[in-house]
Design a protein around this motif. Structure first.
Motif, short mmCIF file in Angstrom:
data_model
loop_
_atom_site.label_atom_id
_atom_site.label_comp_id
_atom_site.label_asym_id
_atom_site.label_seq_id
_atom_site.Cartn_x
_atom_site.Cartn_y
_atom_site.Cartn_z
N PHE A 46 0.95 -1.37 -0.19
CA PHE A 46 -0.08 0.18 -0.32
C PHE A 46 1.20 1.70 -0.56
N ARG A 47 0.24 2.37 -0.55
CA ARG A 47 1.35 3.06 -1.16
C ARG A 47 0.27 4.40 -0.10
N CYS A 73 10.84 12.67 -9.30
CA CYS A 73 9.41 13.04 -8.51
C CYS A 73 8.82 13.72 -9.59
N PRO A 74 8.21 13.31 -10.44
CA PRO A 74 7.11 14.27 -11.16
C PRO A 74 6.36 15.38 -10.95
N PHE A 100 2.88 16.75 0.03
CA PHE A 100 1.71 15.60 0.12
C PHE A 100 1.15 15.90 -0.42
N LYS A 102 1.53 17.41 -3.05
CA LYS A 102 1.36 17.34 -5.20
C LYS A 102 1.85 16.52 -5.15
N CYS A 103 2.04 15.33 -4.39
CA CYS A 103 2.56 14.19 -4.73
C CYS A 103 1.33 13.11 -5.43
N SER A 104 1.61 12.20 -6.40
CA SER A 104 0.53 11.77 -7.27
C SER A 104 0.89 10.41 -6.78
N LEU A 105 1.81 9.76 -5.72
CA LEU A 105 1.84 8.14 -5.28
C LEU A 105 2.76 7.61 -6.57
N CYS A 106 3.14 8.07 -7.16
CA CYS A 106 3.85 6.88 -8.33
C CYS A 106 4.87 5.74 -7.31
N PHE A 120 7.23 3.37 2.36
CA PHE A 120 5.83 4.11 1.85
C PHE A 120 5.28 3.86 3.52
N GLN C 64 8.75 9.99 -15.88
CA GLN C 64 7.65 10.78 -14.75
C GLN C 64 6.71 10.94 -15.27
N GLY C 152 -0.76 -1.61 -5.40
CA GLY C 152 -0.29 -0.79 -4.46
C GLY C 152 -1.32 0.42 -4.36
N GLY D 108 -2.13 19.40 -6.83
CA GLY D 108 -1.91 18.04 -6.99
C GLY D 108 -1.02 18.20 -7.82
N CYS D 135 -4.50 10.68 -3.55
CA CYS D 135 -4.31 11.10 -5.14
C CYS D 135 -4.72 9.32 -5.81
#
Lengths: 146, 173, 373, 162
Positions: A46-47, A73-74, A100, A102-106, A120, C64, C152, D108, D135
């Protein structure tokens, strides 16, 4: 006119079938998760947002400030800074700020890390009145955990 | 005659096949020398489907596009997309059309044309392929390519009062 | 469709459907010119959720952009992942291990079922039936649980990598998937077909509504279930097999009624076909690594145009990638299936009743962020 | 953002207000306004597994006139800005806003320097009461957000904290 009666007949049949299915569902086990009472278990992958991993011996973060996570980080969530202390080989982390919001949890940051310094967290139900709460100082967070 | 052969025959009537070969894999050499070859090798040619995902690569001029569209329409191809590509170094905007076929596999025709950046004007093909209407509006929206005779050339994705073309390389908000 | 004779065009009024409307599945706006209950002209207005994905693709490096792909079509996110991974792999010449391809197919097909289930729920919600949503979400949650175990995340997966997948699947996933297949197969006839498909209200609402001819599909470039509901046997998985789809035995459901019911049936049959593909993939699943060994850290594909198409739940998705030897894509054009599918809405909705037009819109299966990108 | 102290009328009735706020907190009617990915998680929350109706918030209303909480679930862009603002203005007082997901909090992943079309956060348009990051956030997080909002309205938390 026969179409009219036929419609009524077929319509009632549909209705009865539907009600039968719904009635049968009454006696099935409940699928609802009683959230605030039952706490769900997150899967190992889990992220949540990222957090630092502490060194098992020293308790200090594993991070050596190589900036790989920041570059990967994108969406520019990560700002980190470090300094080289006297008598130490590696740089040590002084600041690790995660935005956090802005994060897209990639997960790019965790993958980019070669030093087992990021993981994570399992926090799945964050929420707050204030959005600045989600600009997280991970170094402080690690200290609080220790 | 298979579909691909009849498509080739139809295109040949409009755009002759050329033997000019675009370097297949010029990795690392930078784009300075390449674009010249890409720009001037007008004409249609066959390309490797497995490598590029297209079976025909047609470079034509803006005047020819309507004839090409008619030819492809006659062969029962459908329009997949229209895209713009900005090449500021050559001062050109490229419009890339892709067409594909419902029955026959491995038929994908990529039609490319270049127009000057200062005055990008391309005839519309929305009268031939109705679906091109929105794709052309999108290209206009992003690159400012003007499709002449288009029935309704207004912005489609951006607000109507926007005064910029966001996907041009020199645009930065 | 021609307008009924009694319609007088001089007494029209404009009706705005959306951007916030319960039946628009997001933020689509349709400007309708109405004559009473009949639509004289329908004009979809897009852009309410345009999120600059094509610009962002040019701004970042190749890896990215991967998280962004999932945010376009969030219902079938893995197919977008897959399409982008395939496009870049084609451009950079990366070989993918066989196991990774099988895992990709399994997860993409699971996601396709989830997408169709959600469409089913939302479509019936548009038509006024709330109960099916609860049943469909129950099944969909099972899929999400399975996918969450390997990826995930619950919805916007970022699972594919250039040269493989992020994570290997485990035995628990395999048994879980097999259980799910049995469960859905047993629920399908009763829960889905008896309750809804054979329901007279549904049939009356969507049969002979929204007639899209084969020729219209071709002119507009409609693909996916919309084309297959109009008698066109076109499925990218069959027509230009990518990944390992040629290994599997599955049918492409085609209905030639051309109406909303045909599109409904295509999707319902596709759920069954996806289950078949997953079953075969699980049986054939080879051993081996899930990531290619030699993937360069920084990808720099050389100059060239690459087009790669995949079949998402809504139709043929194309990635047109222009590379110039840099570490970021020079241009990435996304050919989104619903963009083309929706563009025929205006022509087809002409002359329809407003209520029918909404049923027709639901049958197109719109995901607005994918249209607007 | 102390909007819970805004008096709803000129004459105040302390006990009655408490009763009213208890009623409001346990029957929050959100507005159906799915914008993007988070909307699907919002639907999941309304679905059978998470069942938002345990908190009295299952009545998703398509009209702003009938709703008292707006769940901004997704990205707001420049074209939509005005529509969202109008919807907020059309909601009757007292009203609350939940910003669900990172896009609604700050733009975001789209808050980059190339951003030409995305509004960086719903709080640029109207006051936001509860922020739920993620997200998209898990349905549990949305439930937590609703409970937090209830806490804001009544001043006490009825549910166990996890």
């Amino acid at each position: 006119m026969s179409g009219y009666w036929n419609d009524i007949l077929v319509g009632s049949k549909s209705l009865v079938t539907g009600l039968m299915i719904t009635a049968r569902e009454f006696f099935k086990p409940v699928v609802t998760e009683q959230y605030p009472y039952d706490v769900p278990e997150m899967t190992p992958l889990f992220r949540g947002h990222v957090e630092l991993i502490a060194n098992e011996e020293t308790g200090a973060p594993n991070c050596i400030v190589c900036m790989a996570c920041q570059r990967a980080c994108p969406s520019d969530c990560i700002t980190l800074a470090g300094e080289k202390k006297e008598g130490e080989k590696k740089k040590s982390l002084t600041q690790y700020q995660l935005d956090f919001t802005k994060c897209s949890l990639c997960g790019s940051c965790v993958e980019a890390c070669n030093f087992n310094a990021l993981q994570f967290s399992k926090e799945y139900n964050l929420c707050s009145f204030n959005k600045d709460d989600f600009i997280i100082d991970l170094v402080k967070r690690l200290e609080d955990q220790n | 005659m298979s579909v691909i052969e009849s498509v080739k025959a139809a295109i040949e009537k409009v755009v002759p096949f050329s033997e000019t070969v675009i370097p297949a894999d010029p990795a690392g050499e930078g784009e300075e020398q390449q674009p010249d070859q890409v720009v001037h090798s007008a004409g249609a040619k066959e390309v490797d489907f497995a490598k590029t995902g297209c079976s025909l690569d047609v470079l034509c001029t803006a005047e020819q596009i309507l004839d090409v569209a008619h030819a492809l329409d006659g062969e029962q191809l459908f329009i997949e997309s229209i895209a713009g590509v900005d090449w500021p170094k050559e001062d050109q905007i490229e419009v890339v059309y892709t067409f594909s076929h419902f029955q026959d596999s491995d038929v994908r025709v990529m039609v490319r044309l270049r127009v000057p950046r200062s005055e990008p004007k391309v005839p519309t093909i929305s009268k031939v392929f109705s679906g091109a209407d929105w794709h052309e509006r999108e290209t206009y929206d992003f690159y400012g390519v003007e499709f002449t005779d288009h029935p309704n050339l207004i912005r489609i994705l951006l607000p109507e009062d926007a005064d910029f073309y966001p996907l041009r390389k020199d645009y930065m908000p | 469709m021609t307008l009924p004779v009694h319609l007088r065009h001089d007494e029209t009024f404009v009706l705005n459907l959306g951007p916030q409307h319960p039946a628009t599945h997001g933020v689509l706006r349709v400007k309708l010119t109405m004559d009473g209950e009949y639509i004289v002209k329908a004009e979809p207005v897009l852009g309410y959720i345009h999120r600059m994905h094509e610009k962002l693709a040019e701004a970042g490096t190749y890896p990215q952009f991967m998280p962004n792909t999932a945010r376009m079509d969030y219902l079938h996110a893995l197919a977008f992942n897959h399409g982008y991974a395939l496009a870049v792999e084609k451009a950079a010449g990366i070989e993918v291990p066989e196991r990774a391809e099988y895992i990709r197919v399994i997860t993409v097909e699971l996601n396709r079922i989830a997408s169709h289930l959600l469409w089913w729920a939302a479509f019936l919600l548009d038509l006024g039936g709330f109960t099916p949503l609860l049943y469909a979400f129950d099944d969909r949650e099972q899929i999400i649980d399975l996918l969450e175990r390997v990826t995930g995340s619950r919805l916007t997966y970022c699972y594919m990598r250039f040269g493989g997948v992020y994570n290997d699947i485990d035995d628990e996933f395999i048994t879980g998937t097999r259980d799910f297949i049995t469960r859905l197969r047993s629920r399908m006839p009763r829960m889905y077909h008896d309750l809804v498909t054979h329901n007279i209200i549904l049939i009356k609402r969507i049969k002979d509504i929204g007639f899209i001819s084969e020729e219209q599909c071709r002119r507009y470039g409609a693909t996916g279930p919309v084309a297959r509901g109009s008698g066109i046997n076109y499925d990218v998985r069959k027509n230009e097999p990518y990944s390992v789809y040629q290994e599997f035995d599955f049918d492409v459901p085609v209905y030639s009624e051309c109406d909303s019911m045909a599109r409904y049936m295509v999707r319902m049959d596709e759920i069954e076909q996806s289950l078949r593909i997953i079953e075969q993939a699980l049986d054939k699943l080879p051993d081996g690594p899930v990531m290619a060994k030699k993937v360069p850290k920084i990808l720099k594909p050389g100059l060239g145009y690459h087009y790669s198409a995949v079949e998402t739940a809504r139709g043929s998705l194309g990635h047109m990638l222009v590379c110039n030897g840099d570490k970021n894509p020079y241009k990435l054009k996304l050919r989104s299936p619903t963009f083309s599918n929706l563009s025929l809405y205006g022509e087809v909705a002409e002359g329809m009743l407003l209520a029918d037009a909404l049923a027709f819109m639901g049958s197109l299966d719109l995901v607005i962020p994918e249209i607007d990108r | 953002m102390e909007s819970e102290n805004v008096p709803s009328s000129i004459v105040q009735f302390a006990q009655l207000d408490k009763l009213l706020s208890l009623g409001r907190a346990n029957s929050l009617w959100p507005m159906t306004f799915g914008l993007a990915c988070c909307a699907i998680e919002m639907m999941c929350t309304g679905g059978s597994r998470y069942d938002i109706s345990r908190f009295g918030a299952e009545v998703f209303r398509p009209s702003p006139r009938q709703s008292d909480v707006m769940i901004v679930a997704g990205t707001i862009n420049k074209k939509l800005e005005l529509a969202v603002k109008t919807l907020y203005d059309q909601m009757p007082e007292p009203k609350w806003v939940i910003a669900m997901g990172n896009c609604a909090i700050s733009g975001g992943p789209f808050k980059v320097k190339e951003n030409y079309n995305v509004v960086e956060g719903a709080d640029k348009l109207f006051p936001v009461d509860v922020y739920i990051p993620g997200c998209p956030p898990r349905p549990e997080a949305l439930l937590e957000g609703i409970m937090t909002l209830e806490e804001k309205i009544t001043g006490t938390r009825r549910w166990p904290r996890v």
